[in-house]
Structure formats: structure tokens, C-alpha cells
Design a protein around this motif. Structure first.
Motif, short mmCIF file in Angstrom:
data_model
loop_
_atom_site.label_atom_id
_atom_site.label_comp_id
_atom_site.label_asym_id
_atom_site.label_seq_id
_atom_site.Cartn_x
_atom_site.Cartn_y
_atom_site.Cartn_z
N GLU A 1 32.94 37.98 10.28
CA GLU A 1 33.02 37.89 11.73
C GLU A 1 33.72 36.60 12.11
N LEU A 2 34.58 36.68 13.13
CA LEU A 2 35.37 35.54 13.56
C LEU A 2 34.83 34.88 14.82
N ALA A 3 34.59 35.68 15.87
CA ALA A 3 34.15 35.14 17.16
C ALA A 3 33.70 36.29 18.05
N GLU A 4 33.06 35.95 19.15
CA GLU A 4 32.65 36.94 20.14
C GLU A 4 33.84 37.25 21.06
N ALA A 5 34.04 38.52 21.31
CA ALA A 5 35.13 38.94 22.19
C ALA A 5 34.65 39.21 23.61
N GLY A 6 33.32 39.39 23.78
CA GLY A 6 32.79 39.68 25.10
C GLY A 6 32.73 41.17 25.39
N PRO A 7 32.37 41.54 26.60
CA PRO A 7 32.26 42.96 26.96
C PRO A 7 33.62 43.61 27.16
N GLN A 8 33.61 44.94 27.28
CA GLN A 8 34.85 45.68 27.52
C GLN A 8 35.51 45.22 28.82
N LEU A 9 36.83 45.37 28.88
CA LEU A 9 37.58 44.90 30.05
C LEU A 9 37.22 45.68 31.31
N PHE A 10 36.97 47.00 31.15
CA PHE A 10 36.54 47.79 32.29
C PHE A 10 35.64 48.91 31.79
N PRO A 11 34.77 49.43 32.67
CA PRO A 11 33.69 50.31 32.20
C PRO A 11 34.16 51.60 31.54
N HIS A 12 35.32 52.11 31.91
CA HIS A 12 35.73 53.42 31.41
C HIS A 12 36.51 53.35 30.10
N GLU A 13 36.72 52.17 29.55
CA GLU A 13 37.30 52.02 28.21
C GLU A 13 36.38 51.09 27.42
N GLU A 14 35.48 51.68 26.65
CA GLU A 14 34.40 50.92 26.04
C GLU A 14 34.86 49.91 25.00
N ASP A 15 36.11 49.98 24.55
CA ASP A 15 36.54 49.15 23.42
C ASP A 15 37.76 48.29 23.71
N TYR A 16 38.17 48.20 24.98
CA TYR A 16 39.26 47.31 25.35
C TYR A 16 38.74 45.88 25.45
N THR A 17 39.39 44.95 24.75
CA THR A 17 39.05 43.53 24.82
C THR A 17 40.32 42.73 25.08
N GLY A 18 40.17 41.39 25.12
CA GLY A 18 41.33 40.52 25.34
C GLY A 18 42.28 40.45 24.17
N LEU A 19 41.81 40.82 22.96
CA LEU A 19 42.58 40.93 21.73
C LEU A 19 42.87 39.57 21.09
N ALA A 20 43.53 39.62 19.94
CA ALA A 20 43.80 38.44 19.13
C ALA A 20 45.11 38.64 18.39
N THR A 21 45.66 37.55 17.85
CA THR A 21 46.94 37.61 17.16
C THR A 21 46.98 36.59 16.04
N ILE A 22 47.62 36.94 14.94
CA ILE A 22 47.71 36.10 13.75
C ILE A 22 48.98 35.26 13.82
N ASP A 23 48.90 34.00 13.45
CA ASP A 23 50.07 33.15 13.35
C ASP A 23 50.98 33.71 12.25
N PRO A 24 52.20 34.13 12.56
CA PRO A 24 53.04 34.78 11.54
C PRO A 24 53.52 33.84 10.45
N ASP A 25 53.33 32.52 10.64
CA ASP A 25 53.79 31.55 9.64
C ASP A 25 52.65 30.75 9.03
N ASP A 26 51.40 31.11 9.35
CA ASP A 26 50.26 30.39 8.80
C ASP A 26 49.07 31.34 8.72
N PRO A 27 48.69 31.78 7.51
CA PRO A 27 47.57 32.72 7.40
C PRO A 27 46.22 32.12 7.77
#
Length: 457
Positions: free
Chosen positions: A345-371
Motif C-alpha cells: 500500500e502506498l497512500a490513501e486516495a480518499g472517497p470516490q470523486l462522485f457517487p455514481h462512479e464508485e472507483d474514480y479517484t484523483g489517480l497517480a503517475t510514475i516518474d518515467p525517469d526514476d522508479p
């Protein structure tokens, strides 16, 4: 330096590359779709845009130019274009509507200037079927979504959610000039909305094109208790993480095809992490690095009680709304020569962005030059656990293989949400981060501006 480059734009996260940097000229290309709910939406809604930015002049007047690749295509962030730099220096962009027609569209720049483009061309997936009856029997004619461009053994591949809503692909032997059907990658019986959600990664940036990796779910997490699986394409075959070949590539429409479960498990539904039970996993990002290391980011529900239902209500129906669900970011690493993913586990993402999409979050991204580096968008401060007024972006760095993280805020005390960050590849000398800032009501209705941050490494 941080600056807004457009007052109306957004994107989904199942296309790549969504943004690229030309290090030689210091030029950033960002694909986005203007929404009917955003600035000038009555005339710009549905425009598939390409924002071309002079990074050395970011923040100055005239530093950003917007090219509309297709005006009024559809007000839907799923229509975001994928980008590819051809061997001859010209640019390729590929895009589609969101399951509302069967065309994969593409354009090629005229010369190396990304503001001047040749005519739009298209591949019609309906031409693969001999009769309407065959199309119906095999799951054709349901529309296509998402484009992902990766090279394998000198052949450009475009992965598309297409026949039967399965991951399929086109191939090009002339760097995107023309396309042919390459095969169906995986398939399964439909449950609910669509089949697996895939993210892809390859090593073309590092001078290798001998394999393409993917992580994928079985279905949509709102319809199924999804796990995430990994495999890779190489030498004409699909393999598990340990190198075991599980099937041939190039499968036709009627050929038996593998399922996600034939691949290597990454994050299983019901996994324990951080004292919680993780379910309904969803793919977020995947990167391959020069030494062969793979890093994956995913989301999952923690101790979920909502369950799943394939009997979907209308998006605006109050009976469909559910209570806030605790989501977590999960990071996984596959080291060279290993057949087993290291998951934490990395971090808490919080609740869904809106009630009718239970799995939408703010999302995350990997540094393409640093793993060992990444960015997350969350309403829970990863340093303190405090709930924030809006989604903020944090930069995370680990120096102990993910056992602990140092978090630095990229945005603070915002008056609007900062979502869906993209760490842009192309220039290892500087860090280029793109996100959008505003409000998201649905994938078709949002009011957001596109923001760019550039920092030297």
C-alpha cells in the motif's frame, strides 16, 4: 515554473502516451478533450485538442498553442489522443470516440512541426466481419475506446478496447502511416459494462522494443470484484511474468483466446494491506525502466461494503448513489529476473470523486525517469492523514525500496481539485508534470484548466 495552458481540457487514463516532450526543442505536447461543461463549452465541447508548449517560455504570452485535431468529436474525456514520435521526426496521434462508433482515427504531422497536421484517416473495425450476423455473434459493432501506442520488434502496435470490449490491437509496418488488424489479445464473457482495463509499457525510450508489458483487470470494478494480472508480449507469444509462454499472438476473431487469469497475479481481490482488505482493484499506471524494472500503480477499495451490481441505474438516479468508499493507492514492483511482484500500500486516495462512479479517484503517475519517485492526487494528506478541502498533488520519493516515503506538496490550499497528473516522458534533464484543475461531474461534463509544472532535476 507552473502555469495553466488551457482553460478547458481533461483526459481519461487508459491511453498512452497522453503527453510527450521533445527534449531537442524543449517542446511539450499534451492531448486533451474540451468539455461542454467547461469554458466556451457551447462551441468547444468535444474538441480533441493538442496543446503545444514551449517549456522554456512557460508562463509567457504565446508559449502555448492549441491545435484542434478533430472539432466537436464528442464531449468525453475517453476520446483523448495518444501520441508517438516517428522515426522520421514527424508526430503521430491516434484517438477514438467512447464506444459510440467503430473508428480508430489517426493523423500525422506535416514535417516535425506538431502544429501542422495532415488529414485524418481511420480504421473501421466493422470491416473485419463478413456479415452483420457474424459481427453480432463475435461482439463487434459495440464501439471502440482507448488507443495505446507501443513498438514491438520494429512494428508499431496500437492497443484498443474493441471486439467484445476486449483488448485488441492494430499493427503498422510504416510507423503509423497505415494500420491492419493484429489480433485479439485476451477475451472473456461479458459481465456488466465492458471487459478488462489494461495499461501498457515498453522500452522504446531506452532503445529496446523486444517486449510490451501489460497489467489488466477482468472487468470494470463496479461490476466485478476485480484483481489485476500481468503478462508481456515478446517473440510472437504472450508470457507470464516468469517467462512462461501461455499463448501465441496474432489470434483471429474466432480463435480461442486467453483470459486475464492465465497471466501472473499482481493484486488479488481480497488482498490484505495496511490493515485493510483490498478489493475492486483498478489499473492506474505502468512504466518499464532501462534495467527492465517494472513499476505499477493501482487503486483498490479498502474494507468495502458496497459490493457490485451489474444492474446499473441511470447515472443521475439517487437510488444508485452509495456512501463514500475508502480507496487506497497501491504500488507494485517487478524486478529483472523475478517472476513475483512486490506489492505494498502506498497512500490513501480518499472517497470516490462522485457517487455514481464508485472507483474514480484523483489517480497517480510514475516518474518515467526514476522508479523511486511518483505523484499522487488525493484528499488525504499522506504526511499527516488529515482530510483536505480539495484534491491536492503530492510528490513522493522512496530511498528504501518503498518501505517509507517522503512526501512534498506540489499544490496546497487549492480552491479547486487537482486531478489526474501525468509525469511526462521525453526529457530526462527536467521534470515535467501535467494535470487538470477544476471540477469533474462526469466523464462528459467537467470544467477544468490544463496545468503544467516544469522543474530541473
Amino acid at each position: 515554473m507552473t502555469a495553466a495552458i488551457s482553460d478547458n481540457g481533461g483526459w481519461c487514463w487508459f491511453q498512452d502516451e497522453r503527453a510527450l516532450v521533445d527534449a531537442t526543442t524543449g517542446t511539450l505536447l499534451v492531448g486533451a478533450v474540451a468539455s461542454r461543461g467547461g469554458a466556451g463549452g457551447d462551441r468547444r465541447g468535444g474538441d480533441v485538442d493538442l496543446h503545444v508548449v514551449d517549456l522554456d517560455r512557460l508562463g509567457e504570452a504565446g508559449a502555448a498553442t492549441t491545435v484542434t485535431l478533430h472539432p466537436g468529436l464528442e464531449s468525453d474525456d475517453h476520446d483523448n489522443p495518444a501520441l508517438w514520435r516517428r522515426a522520421d521526426g514527424r508526430w503521430l496521434t491516434v484517438f477514438s470516440r467512447h464506444k459510440s462508433d467503430d473508428l480508430t482515427r489517426w493523423r500525422i504531422s506535416e514535417g516535425e512541426d506538431p502544429t501542422v497536421w495532415g488529414p485524418e484517416q481511420s480504421f473501421d473495425w466493422r470491416t473485419l466481419f463478413e456479415t452483420p450476423e457474424q459481427a453480432e455473434a463475435l461482439g463487434g459493432g459495440r464501439g471502440v475506446t482507448y488507443q495505446n501506442l507501443h513498438q514491438l520488434d520494429g512494428v508499431l502496435h496500437c492497443f484498443v478496447r474493441a471486439i467484445n470490449d476486449d483488448p485488441c490491437y492494430l499493427v503498422s509496418h510504416d510507423d503509423g502511416g497505415t494500420w491492419q488488424f493484429g489480433g485479439r489479445l485476451l477475451t472473456r464473457e461479458k459481465v456488466g459494462y465492458v471487459n478488462g482495463y489494461a495499461r501498457y509499457a515498453s522500452g522504446a525510450r531506452f532503445g529496446t522494443d523486444d517486449r510490451i508489458d501489460l497489467i489488466i483487470t477482468e472487468h470494470h470494478p463496479r461490476d466485478y470484484a476485480t484483481s489485476i494480472w500481468h503478462g508481456y508480449l515478446a517473440g510472437g507469444r504472450l508470457h507470464r511474468a516468469d517467462g512462461t509462454a501461455v499463448g501465441e499472438l496474432g489470434r483471429g476473431l474466432t480463435d480461442p483466446t486467453l483470459r486475464a487469469e492465465d497471466l501472473t497475479p499482481v493484486l488479488g481481490n481480497g488482498s490484505a494491506a495496511g490493515g485493510a482488505t483490498l478489493t475492486h482493484a483498478w489499473t492506474t499506471d505502468l512504466r518499464r525502466f532501462a534495467d527492465g524494472t517494472l513499476v505499477a500503480l493501482m487503486t483498490a477499495r479498502a474494507d468495502d461494503t458496497a459490493g457490485t451490481s451489474t444492474a446499473r441505474h441511470a447515472w443521475d438516479a439517487p437510488t444508485h448513489e452509495v456512501d463514500p468508499i475508502d480507496h487506497r493507492f497501491v504500488r507494485a514492483v517487478l524486478r529483472p529476473g523475478s517472476g513475483r511482484w512486490e506489492v505494498a500500500e502506498l497512500a490513501e486516495a480518499g472517497p470516490q470523486l462522485f457517487p455514481h462512479e464508485e472507483d474514480y479517484t484523483g489517480l497517480a503517475t510514475i516518474d518515467p525517469d526514476d522508479p523511486h519517485a511518483l505523484w499522487i492526487s488525493t484528499v488525504v494528506d499522506p504526511r499527516t492523514g488529515a482530510t483536505l478541502a480539495h484534491h491536492e498533488i503530492f510528490h513522493g520519493v522512496t530511498r528504501d525500496a518503498g518501505a517509507s516515503w517522503t512526501w512534498t506538496p506540489v499544490t496546497e490550499d487549492s480552491t479547486a481539485d487537482n486531478m489526474r497528473p501525468i509525469a511526462v516522458p521525453g526529457d530526462p534533464s527536467r521534470s515535467v508534470l501535467v494535470w487538470y484543475r477544476g471540477s469533474l461531474n462526469t466523464s462528459q461534463d467537467y470544467d477544468a484548466e490544463v496545468v503544467v509544472q516544469v522543474r530541473p532535476r
